[in-house]
Design a protein around this motif. Structure first.
Motif, short mmCIF file in Angstrom:
data_model
loop_
_atom_site.label_atom_id
_atom_site.label_comp_id
_atom_site.label_asym_id
_atom_site.label_seq_id
_atom_site.Cartn_x
_atom_site.Cartn_y
_atom_site.Cartn_z
N CYS A 183 7.23 31.15 31.74
CA CYS A 183 8.43 30.49 32.24
C CYS A 183 8.35 28.99 32.04
CB CYS A 183 8.65 30.82 33.72
SG CYS A 183 7.47 30.04 34.85
N LYS A 184 9.48 28.33 32.30
CA LYS A 184 9.53 26.87 32.28
C LYS A 184 8.95 26.36 33.60
CE LYS A 184 13.90 26.86 29.82
NZ LYS A 184 15.33 26.52 29.90
N ALA A 185 8.39 25.15 33.56
CA ALA A 185 7.82 24.57 34.77
C ALA A 185 8.87 24.46 35.88
CB ALA A 185 7.22 23.20 34.46
N ILE A 186 10.11 24.15 35.54
CA ILE A 186 11.14 24.00 36.58
C ILE A 186 11.53 25.33 37.22
CG2 ILE A 186 12.06 21.87 35.61
CD1 ILE A 186 14.42 23.52 34.51
N GLU A 187 11.17 26.44 36.58
CA GLU A 187 11.48 27.77 37.12
C GLU A 187 10.34 28.38 37.92
OE1 GLU A 187 14.05 29.40 33.28
OE2 GLU A 187 11.91 29.82 33.39
N ILE A 188 9.21 27.70 37.96
CA ILE A 188 7.98 28.35 38.42
C ILE A 188 8.02 28.84 39.87
CG2 ILE A 188 6.74 26.24 39.09
CD1 ILE A 188 4.26 27.62 37.72
N VAL A 189 8.62 28.08 40.76
CA VAL A 189 8.65 28.51 42.17
C VAL A 189 9.46 29.79 42.31
CG1 VAL A 189 9.36 27.87 44.51
CG2 VAL A 189 8.27 26.16 43.03
N PRO A 192 2.66 36.71 41.46
CA PRO A 192 1.49 36.84 40.59
C PRO A 192 0.17 36.70 41.36
CG PRO A 192 2.37 34.62 40.44
CD PRO A 192 3.33 35.42 41.30
N ASP A 193 -0.88 37.21 40.75
CA ASP A 193 -2.21 37.04 41.33
C ASP A 193 -2.68 35.60 41.17
OD1 ASP A 193 -2.84 39.81 42.13
OD2 ASP A 193 -2.61 40.18 39.98
N LEU A 194 -2.21 34.94 40.10
CA LEU A 194 -2.52 33.54 39.88
C LEU A 194 -1.53 32.95 38.90
CD1 LEU A 194 -4.36 32.94 36.95
CD2 LEU A 194 -5.61 34.74 38.13
N ILE A 195 -1.54 31.64 38.83
CA ILE A 195 -0.64 30.90 37.94
C ILE A 195 -1.48 30.02 37.03
CG2 ILE A 195 1.12 29.07 37.85
CD1 ILE A 195 2.12 30.15 40.58
N ILE A 196 -1.13 30.02 35.73
CA ILE A 196 -1.71 29.05 34.81
C ILE A 196 -0.57 28.15 34.35
CG2 ILE A 196 -3.64 30.52 34.12
CD1 ILE A 196 -2.14 31.11 31.50
N HIS A 197 -0.88 26.87 34.16
CA HIS A 197 0.18 25.95 33.74
C HIS A 197 -0.38 24.83 32.89
CE1 HIS A 197 -0.88 22.89 36.87
NE2 HIS A 197 -1.33 23.97 37.50
N THR A 198 0.48 24.34 31.98
CA THR A 198 0.10 23.23 31.12
C THR A 198 0.93 21.99 31.42
OG1 THR A 198 1.61 23.94 29.37
CG2 THR A 198 -0.66 24.75 29.26
N ALA A 199 1.96 22.15 32.20
CA ALA A 199 2.82 21.03 32.60
C ALA A 199 2.66 20.79 34.09
CB ALA A 199 4.28 21.35 32.28
N LEU A 250 3.71 25.79 45.85
CA LEU A 250 3.01 26.98 45.35
C LEU A 250 1.72 27.24 46.12
CD1 LEU A 250 3.52 26.22 41.57
CD2 LEU A 250 4.65 28.04 42.86
N LYS A 251 1.68 26.83 47.38
CA LYS A 251 0.45 26.94 48.17
C LYS A 251 -0.03 28.37 48.36
CE LYS A 251 1.14 22.65 50.62
NZ LYS A 251 1.52 21.99 51.85
N ASP A 252 0.87 29.35 48.23
CA ASP A 252 0.48 30.75 48.41
C ASP A 252 -0.18 31.33 47.17
OD1 ASP A 252 1.51 30.70 50.97
OD2 ASP A 252 3.45 31.52 50.38
N VAL A 279 3.52 20.96 37.79
CA VAL A 279 4.28 21.91 38.60
C VAL A 279 4.18 21.48 40.05
CG1 VAL A 279 3.97 23.84 36.98
CG2 VAL A 279 2.32 23.51 38.83
N PRO A 280 5.14 21.89 40.88
CA PRO A 280 5.12 21.48 42.29
C PRO A 280 4.09 22.27 43.11
CG PRO A 280 7.00 22.90 41.87
CD PRO A 280 6.33 22.66 40.54
#
Length: 103
Positions: A41-47, A55-62, A69-71, A64-65
C-alpha cells in the motif's frame, strides 16, 4: 506455523514496496518462514489498511505515522532496497515472527 500477514508500505505503493516485499519474502523463506502473505500500500493508506487486514507486522520504506500504528510491530526496511544490512533486518523480523506468531 500459520501464514504470516505482512503489510508493506512505500510512498506510492508501487515499486519500492514491491521490492521490499519480495526481498522480505525471500529472506524469511531462507530463515524457515516460507508462508507469508504480503499486502502492499501507499504510506498515506497504511493506517486504514492495517485496520482492515490486521497484519502480524508492517514493513515500510517511507515515513509512516508510527504514533497511529502502536498496535502493530513496524520495521523500517530501507536495507531491503539498498541491500546493505538486509540480512540483519531480516534476522530481526524472523526472530519477531518466531516469538509472536503462533498457529
Amino acid at each position: 506455523m500459520r501464514t504470516v500477514k505482512i503489510l508493506s508500505a512505500c510512498g506510492t505503493g508501487v515499486a519500492t514496496s514491491t521490492v521490499a516485499a519480495e526481498t522480505c519474502r525471500r529472506l524469511l523463506a531462507e530463515r524457515g518462514i516460507p508462508s507469508v502473505d504480503i499486502t502492499e500500500c501507499k504510506a498515506i493508506e497504511i493506517v486504514a489498511r492495517a485496520e482492515m487486514i490486521n497484519p502480524d507486522l508492517i514493513i515500510h520504506t517511507a515515513e509512516v505515522p508510527l504514533d497511529k500504528l502502536k498496535d502493530y510491530k513496524c520495521f523500517r526496511v530501507l536495507e531491503f532496497i539498498t541491500g546493505f544490512g538486509a540480512e540483519e533486518v531480516a534476522d530481526q523480523i524472523a526472530d519477531y515472527i518466531k516469538a509472536t506468531v503462533k498457529d
